[in-house]
Design an enzyme around this catalytic site. Structure first.
Site, PDB file in Angstrom:
ATOM      1  N   GLY A   1      -9.404   2.080  -4.547  1.00 25.05           N
ATOM      2  CA  GLY A   1      -9.230   1.451  -3.237  1.00 25.05           C
ATOM      3  C   GLY A   1      -7.999   0.560  -3.213  1.00 25.05           C
TER       4      GLY A   1
ATOM      5  N   GLY B   1       1.709   4.378  -3.231  1.00 20.01           N
ATOM      6  CA  GLY B   1       1.527   5.234  -4.413  1.00 20.01           C
ATOM      7  C   GLY B   1       0.330   6.162  -4.225  1.00 20.01           C
ATOM      8  N   HIS B   2      -0.786   5.589  -3.749  1.00 21.65           N
ATOM      9  CA  HIS B   2      -1.964   6.413  -3.484  1.00 21.65           C
ATOM     10  C   HIS B   2      -1.661   7.434  -2.379  1.00 21.65           C
ATOM     11  CE1 HIS B   2      -3.995   2.491  -4.807  1.00 21.65           C
ATOM     12  NE2 HIS B   2      -4.328   3.352  -5.750  1.00 21.65           N
TER      13      HIS B   2
HETATM   14  P1  AMP Z   1      -5.799   2.949  -9.013  1.00 24.90           P
HETATM   15  O1  AMP Z   1      -6.372   2.792  -7.637  1.00 24.90           O
HETATM   16  O2  AMP Z   1      -4.814   1.896  -9.402  1.00 24.90           O
HETATM   17  O3  AMP Z   1      -6.854   3.241 -10.057  1.00 24.90           O
HETATM   18  O4  AMP Z   1      -4.919   4.268  -8.950  1.00 24.90           O
HETATM   19  C1  AMP Z   1      -5.442   5.482  -8.479  1.00 24.90           C
HETATM   20  C2  AMP Z   1      -4.444   6.577  -8.772  1.00 24.90           C
HETATM   21  O5  AMP Z   1      -3.216   6.268  -8.132  1.00 24.90           O
HETATM   22  C3  AMP Z   1      -4.139   6.718 -10.267  1.00 24.90           C
HETATM   23  O6  AMP Z   1      -4.006   8.094 -10.579  1.00 24.90           O
HETATM   24  C4  AMP Z   1      -2.846   5.973 -10.407  1.00 24.90           C
HETATM   25  O7  AMP Z   1      -2.047   6.434 -11.477  1.00 24.90           O
HETATM   26  C5  AMP Z   1      -2.175   6.302  -9.080  1.00 24.90           C
HETATM   27  N1  AMP Z   1      -1.158   5.292  -8.762  1.00 24.90           N
HETATM   28  C6  AMP Z   1      -1.284   3.945  -8.825  1.00 24.90           C
HETATM   29  N2  AMP Z   1      -0.122   3.336  -8.535  1.00 24.90           N
HETATM   30  C7  AMP Z   1       0.766   4.336  -8.275  1.00 24.90           C
HETATM   31  C8  AMP Z   1       2.154   4.369  -7.918  1.00 24.90           C
HETATM   32  N3  AMP Z   1       2.865   3.243  -7.766  1.00 24.90           N
HETATM   33  N4  AMP Z   1       2.732   5.570  -7.738  1.00 24.90           N
HETATM   34  C9  AMP Z   1       2.017   6.715  -7.896  1.00 24.90           C
HETATM   35  N5  AMP Z   1       0.723   6.756  -8.226  1.00 24.90           N
HETATM   36  C10 AMP Z   1       0.098   5.591  -8.421  1.00 24.90           C
END
Ligand code: AMP
Length: 303
Positions: free
Chosen positions: A31, A36-37
Site C-alpha cells: 500500500g 513506482g507501484h
Molecule cells: P512495497 O509496497 O514497498 O513492498 O513495494 C511493492 C513492490 O513495488 C515491490 O515489488 C517493490 O520492489 C516495488 N517498488 C517499490 N518502490 C519502487 C520504485 N521506486 N520503483 C519501482 N518499483 C518499486
C-alpha cells in the site's frame, strides 16, 4: 475497480475473469502507493484487454523485524484506491491480517542460503525474507496469476522470489521492472514521506553515490574497494553512513572484489527514522551518460 477484502471474493473474481478468457497479473504491494507501484500496474495493464490486473495491498507483519517500523508504516487506503483505479487495475485486494494468517496458521516458506542471508538478510535477519516468501507464496496461491510484477528497487527480494518460483515450480512469470525515481534521483519509496525536509535533501546523496560508482566504473576503475570508496564519500559528504554499500554478483549476491562483469551495487542507508534501499547494476562498458540515464529511469529492464 473493486475493493476485495476476503480470499473467497478474490477467488470469485479470478474465477470469473478466467472463465471470460482473461489472463491475470498480480502486483503485490504494502500500500501507500507511489509512482513506482504505478509503473508495475502499468506493466500489467499493458498486456491488453484480455488481461486483468489485481493489486494487493497488505502490510505483512511477518516481514517486519522492527515493531516501530511496522507501526509507522504509512496507510493511505483511500488514495491507493484512486491511484490503482486510475492506473487501470480491476481489483485492489486489501485483506486484514487474520484473513491472511487465520488462527492456527503454522506454515512458513523459506528460501535458504546466500540469497536470504546476505545484504538485507544479514542486517534485518533472514526472517525478513522468510516473511516475504511466505506471504508471496500465499498471494500467488490465492490469485494464481499468470504473471507477477516486482520492482528492481528491491533487487534482492526479486531474486529471492524468482528462486522461490523456480524451486517450487510455481506456474507464474516473474517480471522485474526498473526503479522509478524522484527528479533528483532518489528511489521512490513509501517510507520517503517519513523524512523531514532536511533528511529528504540529504537522501539525494544516495543516487549521487550510485552515479559516482557508475562513473568510476566507466572510467575504467575495476577495483571494487576504490569504487565503493567513491560512493561512500558522496554519502559521507551528506552526513550519511551506509549500513552496507557492497558490490556483489547479481545472481548469487556473493561479494566481488573486482568489476569483472555485470555487478550489483547495493546500498542500505539509515536516514532519520528510516532505512532507504537502492541499487544499481554496474556494467563496466556503460558510459556515464547512459549510467545517469539508468539512474534517472531505473536499471536496465530485467524481465
Ligand atoms: P512495497 O509496497 O514497498 O513492498 O513495494 C511493492 C513492490 O513495488 C515491490 O515489488 C517493490 O520492489 C516495488 N517498488 C517499490 N518502490 C519502487 C520504485 N521506486 N520503483 C519501482 N518499483 C518499486
Amino acid at each position: 475497480m473493486r475493493i476485495v477484502r476476503s480470499v473467497a471474493d478474490l477467488r470469485d473474481f479470478v474465477g470469473q475473469a478466467r472463465r471470460a478468457g482473461c489472463t491475470v497479473g498480480l502486483v503485490p504491494t504494502m500500500g501507500a502507493l507511489h509512482a513506482g507501484h504505478l509503473s508495475l500496474i502499468a506493466a500489467s495493464t499493458e498486456r491488453g484487454h484480455a488481461h486483468v490486473t489485481i493489486v494487493s495491498s497488505f502490510v505483512n507483519p511477518r516481514q517486519f523485524g522492527d515493531a516501530g517500523d511496522l507501526a509507522a508504516y504509512p496507510a493511505t487506503e483511500a488514495e491507493d484506491v484512486e491511484m490503482a483505479e486510475d492506473a487501470g487495475a480491476q481489483v485492489l485486494f486489501v485483506p486484514a491480517v487474520d484473513e491472511v494468517y487465520p488462527a492456527g496458521f503454522a506454515t512458513e516458506v523459506r528460501v535458504s542460503g546466500d540469497l536470504t542471508s546476505r545484504l538485507e538478510g544479514a542486517h534485518r535477519g533472514a526472517e525478513h525474507f522468510h516473511g516475504v516468501t511466505t506471504v508471496v507464496t500465499k498471494l500467488l496461491s490465492m490469485v494464481q496469476p499468470d504473471v507477477a510484477f516486482f520492482g528492481a528497487k528491491d533487487a534482492q527480494q526479486a531474486l529471492v522470489v524468482q528462486r522461490l518460483v523456480t524451486d517450487l515450480n510455481l506456474p507464474v512469470e516473474i517480471c522485474v521492472r526498473p526503479t522509478v525515481r524522484e527528479p533528483d534521483g532518489l528511489a521512490m519509496s513509501s517510507r520517503n514521506v517519513r523524512l523531514s525536509a532536511e533528511e529528504r535533501a540529504r537522501a539525494a546523496a544516495i543516487p549521487a553515490a550510485l552515479s559516482a560508482a557508475a562513473a568510476a566504473a566507466f572510467s575504467g576503475e575495476r577495483d571494487v574497494a576504490t569504487i565503493v570508496a567513491a560512493a561512500t564519500a558522496k554519502l559521507a559528504a551528506a552526513g550519511l553512513t551506509p549500513e552496507y554499500l557492497t558490490v556483489v554478483d547479481p545472481e548469487t549476491l556473493r561479494d566481488r572484489t573486482a568489476l569483472d562483469g555485470r555487478s550489483l551495487l547495493a546500498v542500505a542507508v539509515p536516514v532519520g527514522p528510516v532505512r532507504l534501499l537502492d541499487n544499481l547494476v554496474l556494467e563496466p562498458s556503460v558510459a556515464p551518460s547512459a549510467a545517469h540515464q539508468t539512474l534517472a529511469h531505473g536499471p536496465i529492464e530485467e524481465g
